[in-house]
Scaffold this active site. Structure first.
Site, PDB file in Angstrom:
ATOM      1  N   ARG A  75      55.201  97.508 -31.018  1.00 51.93           N
ATOM      2  CA  ARG A  75      54.275  98.244 -30.135  1.00 51.93           C
ATOM      3  C   ARG A  75      55.007  99.422 -29.495  1.00 51.93           C
ATOM      4  O   ARG A  75      56.175  99.299 -29.117  1.00 51.93           O
ATOM      5  CB  ARG A  75      53.750  97.299 -29.051  1.00 51.93           C
ATOM      6  N   ARG A 144      54.814  97.947 -18.163  1.00 51.55           N
ATOM      7  CA  ARG A 144      54.424  98.304 -19.536  1.00 51.55           C
ATOM      8  C   ARG A 144      53.791  99.694 -19.576  1.00 51.55           C
ATOM      9  O   ARG A 144      53.869 100.434 -18.612  1.00 51.55           O
ATOM     10  CB  ARG A 144      53.491  97.229 -20.067  1.00 51.55           C
ATOM     11  N   LYS A 212      54.963  90.097 -17.028  1.00 53.93           N
ATOM     12  CA  LYS A 212      54.584  91.485 -17.314  1.00 53.93           C
ATOM     13  C   LYS A 212      53.954  92.165 -16.104  1.00 53.93           C
ATOM     14  O   LYS A 212      53.423  91.484 -15.207  1.00 53.93           O
ATOM     15  CB  LYS A 212      53.626  91.530 -18.497  1.00 53.93           C
ATOM     16  N   CYS A 433      40.544  92.017 -29.207  1.00 55.60           N
ATOM     17  CA  CYS A 433      41.993  91.928 -29.428  1.00 55.60           C
ATOM     18  C   CYS A 433      42.240  91.673 -30.914  1.00 55.60           C
ATOM     19  O   CYS A 433      41.305  91.509 -31.688  1.00 55.60           O
ATOM     20  CB  CYS A 433      42.565  90.781 -28.597  1.00 55.60           C
ATOM     21  N   CYS A 482      43.613  89.739 -23.703  1.00 49.36           N
ATOM     22  CA  CYS A 482      44.155  91.077 -24.015  1.00 49.36           C
ATOM     23  C   CYS A 482      43.086  92.171 -24.080  1.00 49.36           C
ATOM     24  O   CYS A 482      43.407  93.329 -23.853  1.00 49.36           O
ATOM     25  CB  CYS A 482      44.940  91.043 -25.315  1.00 49.36           C
TER      26      CYS A 482
HETATM   27 FE1  SF4 Z   1      43.959  87.944 -28.529  1.00 49.72          FE
HETATM   28 FE2  SF4 Z   1      45.912  88.410 -26.831  1.00 49.72          FE
HETATM   29 FE3  SF4 Z   1      45.025  85.909 -27.191  1.00 49.72          FE
HETATM   30 FE4  SF4 Z   1      46.393  87.071 -29.097  1.00 49.72          FE
HETATM   31  S1  SF4 Z   1      47.155  86.590 -27.038  1.00 49.72           S
HETATM   32  S2  SF4 Z   1      44.468  85.965 -29.359  1.00 49.72           S
HETATM   33  S3  SF4 Z   1      45.764  89.191 -28.954  1.00 49.72           S
HETATM   34  S4  SF4 Z   1      43.873  87.610 -26.308  1.00 49.72           S
END
Ligand code: SF4
Length: 569
Positions: A75, A144, A212, A433, A482
């Protein structure tokens, strides 16, 4: 150390013994194993990389004894989502050369690559730095990617917000020499590709933050970066056409863990007003308070929202004030009242135009149906301007002359990509996500499933006359959140294999949390459940009421009754 000292989580011990994030990553890069060990996996996050494996192939691999198909997600840190055309072209080359040939625009205005083999990790990170981008602090227990409204507008307001974005990025960046040593130094000759890095971590210390930390900068009329979901939000206070300061919001965060009852999503709370000159200092003070007081014993409750919940906002503010060293004043009355996704044509104020192109779930790929990467390549080569990524996983092409508008649109349509105007409102305002097959935490599908869910919603919305209504539908493959599901009008959050928690009652302004409408909804009835909510909304809404407001007003139980009774389209 006192025997009463709180027990640290294993990740804290790994950080502490890592010599500022170095660990044994260097040795492991040089070995012939196709994956990293547990400790280095944790440290690699700070360098911008997660170790993953192809979960689709796990079953076959188990049967054949082949083992997991490991690869790295990489990333980038791209403050405010601003990237030049030549950098985007280089990233498109990179994803094809060393990645899985796709790229994802994330919900924090940055890019991530998937499918990088361990052997190619150094080359990937080195290349990214050579094109003047970075992966340092894109993940890990640090500040971040700083989000900022990506609209290109001439004038001091957006310029000041962008300047603050860059200043915060710089001031809160980790200083470890490990990043340069591992990725930007030739292992044989010791020659450095780029200079940089410092000897110690004056801000973070050797164990960095407990968890984070996320920052976003918004305007009251434009909350496109979802300020209430950030650990630290700056809401610009504008008087007579200029920013006079910021209302500082603290303690937002989406992630939850279903097995840990004490976890919850939270919206950021208003803390104090600061002048532009105080804006970086207040971030450093807040970060230090979280650094020294956040929970290092349990990562599930280590985000700053839990510290604020335990202390209360008054005590938290008093501690920040002490650390900041100046008296804090209360927020002004300014609050969020709008959200612009910046899609379609918008005037910049200098006679030029920006065009926002919706990228479904942020995934850039080419196939026979549509060629998103080819579109980006063609536009980058033709116009050579700056591109900005939005918090809704889309792109904005900037600095387009009025005379070139048709040319830009034809570069989109000739690659079979729908323009923003050809995209349905529900699709445009949805996001997901990654989840399966690469995310190690995913319980269910998300990015691969949401497009077909939207397909199933478009016709019923049209029949109900709701196809022009703006509301957010968000989907995640686990409760980690996410794609910021918990403040959306409707959200699907993966809870068990093939089953989702359906949330209702957030809103596109982002200032209200949704509630659990139904739990463990099987995948095959998700579309029907959502259509029933639309039908109930159509039949029972008040004048001008948004979908999320309607769901909040009627509440969970009545929504279920109304959804059963309402005639389906
Ligand atoms: Fe989605 Fe984030 Fe859960 Fe992975 S950690 S499944 S990217 S919400």
């Amino acid at each position: 150390m006192s025997t009463d000292a709180p027990k640290l989580s294993p990740v804290e011990t790994i950080k502490e013994g890592s010599d500022y994030l170095k660990g044994t990553i260097g040795q492991e890069i040089a070995d012939s194993v196709d994956h990293f060990d547990k400790s280095n996996i944790q440290l690699l996050k700070f360098h911008g990389s997660y170790q993953q494996d192809d979960r689709d192939s796990r079953l076959t691999a188990k049967k054949t004894g082949a083992g997991k198909a490991y690869s790295m997600m990489v990333r980038l840190r791209i403050p405010g989502g601003r990237i030049q055309s030549d950098q985007m072209l280089s990233m498109l080359d990179l994803c094809e050369r060393l990645g899985n040939s796709t790229m994802k625009i994330t919900t924090r205005q940055t890019l991530q690559l998937h499918g990088i083999l361990k052997d190619d990790l150094r080359e990937t990170i080195c290349y990214i730095n050579k094109i003047a981008l970075s992966t340092l602090a894109a993940c890990g227990d640090v500040n971040r990617n700083v989000m900022c409204c990506p609209a290109k507008r001439i004038g001091s307001i957006h310029a000041d917000m962008e300047k603050l974005t860059d200043e915060l990025t710089e001031a809160l960046a980790p200083q470890t020499p490990a990043y340069h040593e591992l990725w930007l130094t030739d292992p044989e000759s010791g020659e450095k590709t780029l200079e940089g890095g410092g000897p110690i971590e004056p801000l973070y210390g050797p164990t960095y933050l407990p968890r984070k930390f996320k920052i976003g900068i918004a305007l009251p009329e434009d909350n496109c970066i979802d300020i209430y979901t950030q650990d630290l939000g700056y809401l610009a206070v504008v008087r007579d056409g200029a920013i006079i300061g910021y209302n500082v919001l603290v303690g937002g965060g989406m992630g939850t863990t279903p097995s840990a009852k004490k976890t919850f999503p939270a919206l950021a709370k208003r803390m104090a007003f600061v002048t532009p000159n105080q804006a970086v200092g207040i971030a450093q003070a807040i970060l230090k308070v979280q650094r020294d007081n956040g929970n290092r014993g349990d990562r599930k409750t280590a985000r700053m929202k839990y510290l604020i919940n335990d202390w209360g906002i008054e005590k938290f503010r008093a501690e920040v004030e002490k650390c900041f060293g100046e008296p804090l004043v209360d927020c002004t009355e300014d609050e969020v009242h709008g959200f612009d996704d910046h899609m379609g044509w918008q005037e910049q104020g200098d006679g030029k135009w920006s065009y926002g192109l919706n990228i479904e779930n942020g995934r850039l790929y080419d196939n026979e149906d549509q060629q998103l990467k080819a579109t980006l390549r063609a536009i980058c080569r033709e116009f050579e301007t700056e591109i900005r990524m939005t918090g809704h996983q889309s792109v904005i092409f900037t600095d387009i002359d009025g005379a070139d508008k048709d040319k830009l649109i034809s570069l989109i349509t000739q690659h079979q990509v729908p323009t923003t105007e050809q995209t349905s409102t529900v699709r445009r305002w949805s996001m997901s996500c990654v989840a399966l097959p690469t995310c190690g935490l995913a319980i269910t599908e998300s990015e691969r499933r949401l497009p077909s869910i939207i397909d199933g919603l478009e016709a019923p919305l049209s029949k109900l006359g709701l196809d022009k209504e703006r509301f957010t539908i968000r989907m995640t493959g686990c409760p980690n959140g996410c794609a910021r599901p918990y403040n959306a009008d409707l959200a699907l959050v993966g809870k068990a294999k093939g089953k989702y928690t359906l949330y209702a009652g957030g809103g596109w302004l982002g200032n209200r949390l949704a509630y659990v409408y139904k739990d463990l909804v099987p995948d095959d009835v998700v579309v029907d459940e959502i259509i029933a909510i639309f039908a109930a909304y159509k039949a029972n809404r008040e004048e001008g009421e948004s979908l999320g407001s309607f769901c909040t007003r009627v509440g969970k139980d009545d929504l279920a009754v109304l959804a059963t009774a309402a005639p389906r389209p």
